[in-house]
Design a protein around this motif. Sequence first.
Motif, short mmCIF file in Angstrom:
data_model
loop_
_atom_site.label_atom_id
_atom_site.label_comp_id
_atom_site.label_asym_id
_atom_site.label_seq_id
_atom_site.Cartn_x
_atom_site.Cartn_y
_atom_site.Cartn_z
N TYR A 131 0.81 -1.22 0.00
CA TYR A 131 0.00 0.00 0.00
C TYR A 131 0.84 1.28 0.00
O TYR A 131 0.29 2.38 -0.01
N LEU A 132 2.17 1.15 0.02
CA LEU A 132 3.03 2.33 0.00
C LEU A 132 2.87 3.07 -1.31
O LEU A 132 2.64 2.47 -2.36
N GLY A 133 2.99 4.38 -1.26
CA GLY A 133 2.85 5.20 -2.47
C GLY A 133 1.91 6.37 -2.21
O GLY A 133 1.58 6.69 -1.06
N CYS A 134 1.48 7.02 -3.28
CA CYS A 134 0.64 8.21 -3.18
C CYS A 134 -0.77 7.94 -3.70
O CYS A 134 -0.96 7.17 -4.65
N TYR A 135 -1.72 8.59 -3.07
CA TYR A 135 -3.13 8.42 -3.41
C TYR A 135 -3.84 9.78 -3.45
O TYR A 135 -3.47 10.69 -2.71
N PHE A 136 -4.86 9.87 -4.31
CA PHE A 136 -5.85 10.92 -4.16
C PHE A 136 -6.89 10.40 -3.17
O PHE A 136 -7.37 9.27 -3.29
N GLU A 137 -7.25 11.23 -2.21
CA GLU A 137 -8.31 10.91 -1.26
C GLU A 137 -9.53 11.76 -1.61
O GLU A 137 -9.41 12.98 -1.78
N TYR A 138 -10.69 11.11 -1.75
CA TYR A 138 -11.93 11.80 -2.08
C TYR A 138 -12.95 11.61 -0.95
O TYR A 138 -13.12 10.49 -0.45
N TYR A 139 -13.64 12.68 -0.59
CA TYR A 139 -14.78 12.56 0.32
C TYR A 139 -15.62 13.83 0.23
O TYR A 139 -15.15 14.88 -0.25
N ARG A 140 -16.87 13.73 0.67
CA ARG A 140 -17.74 14.89 0.69
C ARG A 140 -17.22 15.87 1.74
O ARG A 140 -17.03 15.52 2.90
N SER A 141 -16.98 17.11 1.31
CA SER A 141 -16.37 18.10 2.20
C SER A 141 -17.21 18.32 3.45
O SER A 141 -18.43 18.49 3.37
N MET A 142 -16.54 18.33 4.60
CA MET A 142 -17.23 18.55 5.87
C MET A 142 -17.53 20.03 6.08
O MET A 142 -18.46 20.38 6.81
N SER A 143 -16.74 20.93 5.48
CA SER A 143 -16.92 22.36 5.69
C SER A 143 -17.57 23.06 4.50
O SER A 143 -18.02 24.19 4.62
N ARG A 144 -17.64 22.39 3.32
CA ARG A 144 -18.26 22.95 2.13
C ARG A 144 -19.32 21.98 1.63
O ARG A 144 -19.07 21.19 0.73
N PRO A 145 -20.52 22.00 2.24
CA PRO A 145 -21.57 21.04 1.88
C PRO A 145 -21.85 21.05 0.38
O PRO A 145 -21.89 22.10 -0.25
N GLY A 146 -22.03 19.84 -0.17
CA GLY A 146 -22.35 19.71 -1.58
C GLY A 146 -21.15 19.56 -2.48
O GLY A 146 -21.30 19.23 -3.66
N GLN A 147 -19.95 19.78 -1.96
CA GLN A 147 -18.76 19.65 -2.77
C GLN A 147 -17.92 18.46 -2.32
O GLN A 147 -18.05 17.98 -1.19
N VAL A 148 -17.08 18.00 -3.22
CA VAL A 148 -16.17 16.90 -2.94
C VAL A 148 -14.77 17.47 -2.81
O VAL A 148 -14.37 18.34 -3.59
N ILE A 149 -14.02 17.02 -1.84
CA ILE A 149 -12.64 17.47 -1.68
C ILE A 149 -11.69 16.36 -2.11
O ILE A 149 -11.94 15.17 -1.83
N ARG A 150 -10.66 16.74 -2.82
CA ARG A 150 -9.62 15.81 -3.23
C ARG A 150 -8.32 16.24 -2.57
O ARG A 150 -7.87 17.36 -2.74
N THR A 151 -7.72 15.35 -1.79
CA THR A 151 -6.46 15.62 -1.11
C THR A 151 -5.41 14.63 -1.57
O THR A 151 -5.71 13.64 -2.25
N LEU A 152 -4.17 14.89 -1.19
CA LEU A 152 -3.06 14.00 -1.54
C LEU A 152 -2.55 13.31 -0.29
O LEU A 152 -2.26 13.95 0.72
N VAL A 153 -2.46 11.98 -0.36
CA VAL A 153 -1.95 11.17 0.75
C VAL A 153 -0.75 10.37 0.26
O VAL A 153 -0.85 9.66 -0.75
N CYS A 154 0.38 10.48 0.95
CA CYS A 154 1.60 9.75 0.57
C CYS A 154 2.05 8.88 1.74
O CYS A 154 2.37 9.39 2.81
N LEU A 155 2.07 7.57 1.51
CA LEU A 155 2.49 6.61 2.53
C LEU A 155 3.91 6.13 2.23
O LEU A 155 4.24 5.83 1.07
N GLU A 156 4.72 6.05 3.26
CA GLU A 156 6.08 5.54 3.11
C GLU A 156 6.46 4.78 4.36
O GLU A 156 5.80 4.88 5.40
#
Length: 268
Positions: A105-130
């Motif tokens: 599972y090591l490597g980088c991922y886009f993380e998607y979820y419904r924004s907790m602070s901006r209702p109705g929008q999806v947030i995409r973040t970057l997660v890097c595991l090493e």
Amino acid sequence: MQDDFVANLRLLCGYYPSIAEVCRRLHINRSQFNRYLSGRYRPRHAALQRICALFGVEEHELYLPQAEFRTLVQVGRDVRAAAFEPPAEWPSALLARGQEGMARYLGCYFEYYRSMSRPGQVIRTLVCLETREQGTVYQRTERMQVRPGTRPCHNRYHGLAFRLADRIFLVDYETLNGNEVTQTILFPSFQSQVHRLTGLKLGVADNSERMPSCVRVVYERLDEKMSVRRALEKCGLLSPDAPELDAELHDRLRNDIDPGEQHFRARH
């Protein structure tokens, strides 16, 4: 008037043995780099990208007020210096057992979820595991533009990841403001290649309400050819009809509850 860019660049150079060493790593002529340090010239785009990559900062951060920039850099260095040292309360046996099967599972991922602070929008973040001596660690970076035309703001989370009894647990804390701890639980993948992981995420809305929230989340493995900088540029808020969100993502991110369900549950 103080030139924050020059002051910030000098601060970063101070973490290296010499200016000559910085120039060698950047592949920039010493006399040219001295012009940047004196404020006579600004680096062009290609040189600025190399500077940001070497020092681990983003372009807009170099123009922050020096006091703010110094705090940001020092927080980052303190975290790296601590090397994600787990608190004494974490049992060493748990840390060791939780690393079994995490290598794939090591490597980088886009993380998607419904924004907790901006209702109705999806947030995409970057997660890097090493992997580190202490186990599997990761950095999660949020990049959000509050208003069009303004510079994006960032939240950075550092944490530990475990695999226990066929579930992946991720626990992290926000390092720039120190105002949040989040937990994510994912289903592992039993396919030959890890593509998408689904689960639940628990955190706090990043606004004045600070409402504790739980959402369905998807981790999408990045193509190894995509640079971290390019991935960060793609992070931020997305409208529900954004072309990046395919039908499968839409389905996995729905935060609904089926009839008869007594709890908000993850969906495999």
